[in-house]
Design a protein around this motif. Sequence first.
Motif, mmCIF file in Angstrom:
data_model
loop_
_atom_site.group_PDB
_atom_site.id
_atom_site.type_symbol
_atom_site.label_atom_id
_atom_site.label_comp_id
_atom_site.label_asym_id
_atom_site.label_seq_id
_atom_site.Cartn_x
_atom_site.Cartn_y
_atom_site.Cartn_z
ATOM 1 N N THR A 150 21.279 12.413 4.357
ATOM 2 C CA THR A 150 20.579 13.270 5.321
ATOM 3 C C THR A 150 20.664 12.606 6.697
ATOM 4 O OG1 THR A 150 18.604 12.228 4.456
ATOM 5 C CG2 THR A 150 19.006 14.499 3.778
ATOM 6 N N LEU A 151 20.238 13.338 7.699
ATOM 7 C CA LEU A 151 20.542 12.931 9.075
ATOM 8 C C LEU A 151 19.999 11.549 9.453
ATOM 9 C CD1 LEU A 151 21.468 13.314 11.966
ATOM 10 C CD2 LEU A 151 19.657 14.986 12.296
ATOM 11 N N THR A 152 18.707 11.339 9.265
ATOM 12 C CA THR A 152 18.137 10.072 9.725
ATOM 13 C C THR A 152 18.759 8.899 8.959
ATOM 14 O OG1 THR A 152 16.094 11.279 10.175
ATOM 15 C CG2 THR A 152 15.961 8.887 10.261
ATOM 16 N N PHE A 189 14.035 13.579 19.571
ATOM 17 C CA PHE A 189 13.335 13.987 18.356
ATOM 18 C C PHE A 189 12.651 12.748 17.750
ATOM 19 C CE2 PHE A 189 12.916 15.321 13.938
ATOM 20 C CZ PHE A 189 12.411 16.606 14.114
ATOM 21 N N SER A 233 12.144 11.499 14.912
ATOM 22 C CA SER A 233 12.820 10.715 13.873
ATOM 23 C C SER A 233 13.835 9.749 14.512
ATOM 24 C CB SER A 233 13.535 11.653 12.893
ATOM 25 O OG SER A 233 13.784 11.001 11.687
ATOM 26 N N ASP A 234 14.497 10.184 15.570
ATOM 27 C CA ASP A 234 15.470 9.323 16.254
ATOM 28 C C ASP A 234 14.752 8.161 16.945
ATOM 29 O OD1 ASP A 234 16.707 11.708 15.604
ATOM 30 O OD2 ASP A 234 18.119 11.594 17.263
ATOM 31 N N TYR A 253 16.368 19.006 21.286
ATOM 32 C CA TYR A 253 15.640 19.898 20.377
ATOM 33 C C TYR A 253 14.539 20.673 21.092
ATOM 34 C CZ TYR A 253 11.192 17.377 20.132
ATOM 35 O OH TYR A 253 9.973 16.854 20.437
ATOM 36 N N ASP A 274 23.259 12.557 18.301
ATOM 37 C CA ASP A 274 22.576 13.334 17.275
ATOM 38 C C ASP A 274 22.898 14.800 17.566
ATOM 39 O OD1 ASP A 274 20.811 14.959 15.901
ATOM 40 O OD2 ASP A 274 19.132 13.559 16.042
ATOM 41 N N ALA A 313 22.122 17.464 15.682
ATOM 42 C CA ALA A 313 21.346 18.371 14.830
ATOM 43 C C ALA A 313 21.285 19.778 15.425
ATOM 44 C CB ALA A 313 19.931 17.835 14.636
ATOM 45 N N HIS A 314 21.100 19.849 16.747
ATOM 46 C CA HIS A 314 20.959 21.156 17.404
ATOM 47 C C HIS A 314 22.257 21.635 18.027
ATOM 48 C CE1 HIS A 314 16.640 21.730 16.850
ATOM 49 N NE2 HIS A 314 16.683 20.421 16.667
ATOM 50 N N CYS A 318 22.448 17.545 10.912
ATOM 51 C CA CYS A 318 22.032 18.135 9.645
ATOM 52 C C CYS A 318 22.733 19.482 9.464
ATOM 53 C CB CYS A 318 20.517 18.292 9.602
ATOM 54 S SG CYS A 318 19.854 19.107 11.055
ATOM 55 N N TYR A 349 21.091 22.156 7.852
ATOM 56 C CA TYR A 349 20.144 23.224 7.481
ATOM 57 C C TYR A 349 19.749 24.099 8.658
ATOM 58 C CZ TYR A 349 17.263 19.102 8.598
ATOM 59 O OH TYR A 349 16.759 17.963 9.169
ATOM 60 N N LYS A 350 20.218 23.756 9.866
ATOM 61 C CA LYS A 350 19.867 24.598 11.025
ATOM 62 C C LYS A 350 20.956 25.662 11.193
ATOM 63 C CE LYS A 350 17.637 20.660 13.242
ATOM 64 N NZ LYS A 350 16.233 21.054 13.036
#
Length: 420
Positions: free
Chosen positions: A105-107, A134, A136-137, A194, A219, A221-222, A242, A244-245
């Motif tokens: 997973t991403l993190t 974000f 988590s980062d 994000y 990152d 993710a977005h 990730c 899932y987006k």
Amino acid sequence: MTYQNSLDYAKQLDQEDPLAYIRQEFHIPKDKEGNEWLYFTGNSLGLQPKTTQKYIQQELDDWANFGVEGHFEAQNPWLSYHELLTNNMAEIVGAKPVEVVVMNTLTTNLHLLMVSFYQPTKAKYKIVIESDAFPSDRYAVQSQLQFYGFNAEEGLVEWKPREGEELLRMEDLEAILEEQGDEIALLLIGGVNYYTGQYLDIKKIAKLGHAKNCMVGIDLAHGAGNIQPNLHDSDVDFAAWCTYKYLNSGPGSLSGLFVHEKHANRKDLPRFAGWWNHNKETRFNMRQPFDVMAGAEGWQLSNPPILSMAAIKASLDLFASVGMDALREKSLKLTGYFEYLINQIDSYAIKIITPSNPNERGCQLSIQVQNADKRLHQKLTENNVITDWREPDVIRCAPVPMYNSFEDVYRMVTILKENL
Ligand SMILES: Cc1ncc(COP(=O)(O)O)c(C=O)c1O
């Protein structure tokens, strides 16, 4: 592009849209009365393609029919299943296949990448992130600093918007690197932020970072499935995202990882090891000393979860059938229409903080709400408009070109206006 503020016009845009048919390929959630939601949260969790169930069912059937032999006998043998994702994923982020793998997973991936690309010394150890990175980062880089015995506050350098502004300016990153570049080891930046939806020039960031001998990680993710980051040409050292987006692969699904070709085949880089980054020709001989694989696959550790990968495959096959260029073309029009309609509302209560330049954003628009009044978000939800509230004061809304229509956008803004 000149738009018109009417439902007929929105319907006409849908009729002219060559990608309108793809909406039928997705499950659109409905309320209890069976009315479809206006779903604007593909930036958080993408909708389910109708083919996903079939792809997962195939693996369940192969598991039922073959047990462990499915590693070799399944329709798509599990042993090499992840390889089926690589070409399409590489296409989506503008990378060479050797630079990309889907895993973890991403993190987790950001940490594994930092094992290789954050190699601090006493003098050069700081990490730059966006002040609005974000969480988590932020936690990930703070814990990396602490792991190496540095003070997490002192070692973290924040790239901040100027007083009274929301967006980041490249000149300010240049100034940070000018002043502290000799102490900075790594830049870890969200390619599309994000919160604000700002799409940063990652090629420029890589150039600035490299000029000061810093590693540059992104990152995405977005960004993945939203914009075309051209990762290879951008020359960033590594990236992770990730699925899932915008990549519609289901809650908590796996992450994509990119290691630039210039590093991907380097066997000297420090890294963590497991049997899945050991040479696949000899992996099952079991007793060899570790022999790291070349390419991004050389960052894997474990044999991957096939059911999650099946969902990713369903989505990536859909992306491959449409192509990122066509999606981005529609996205520019769709978000442009969304922005046009919001700007037609004459209200002090809301303000778009996402860049107005289409080249500096993906599909998301972040609407800042006066006095951080959450009631507007609640009203939208009560009216079947699904958006998300992000503290302190933003409603994030993402019209996704895969499944949102111009009519969705028109109806959403009508409801927004009625509830202001
Ligand atoms: C920009 C960004 N980074 C990191 C994460 C954390 O992802 P994960 O929980 O998959 O590690 C997210 C999750 O939404 C995110 O949006």
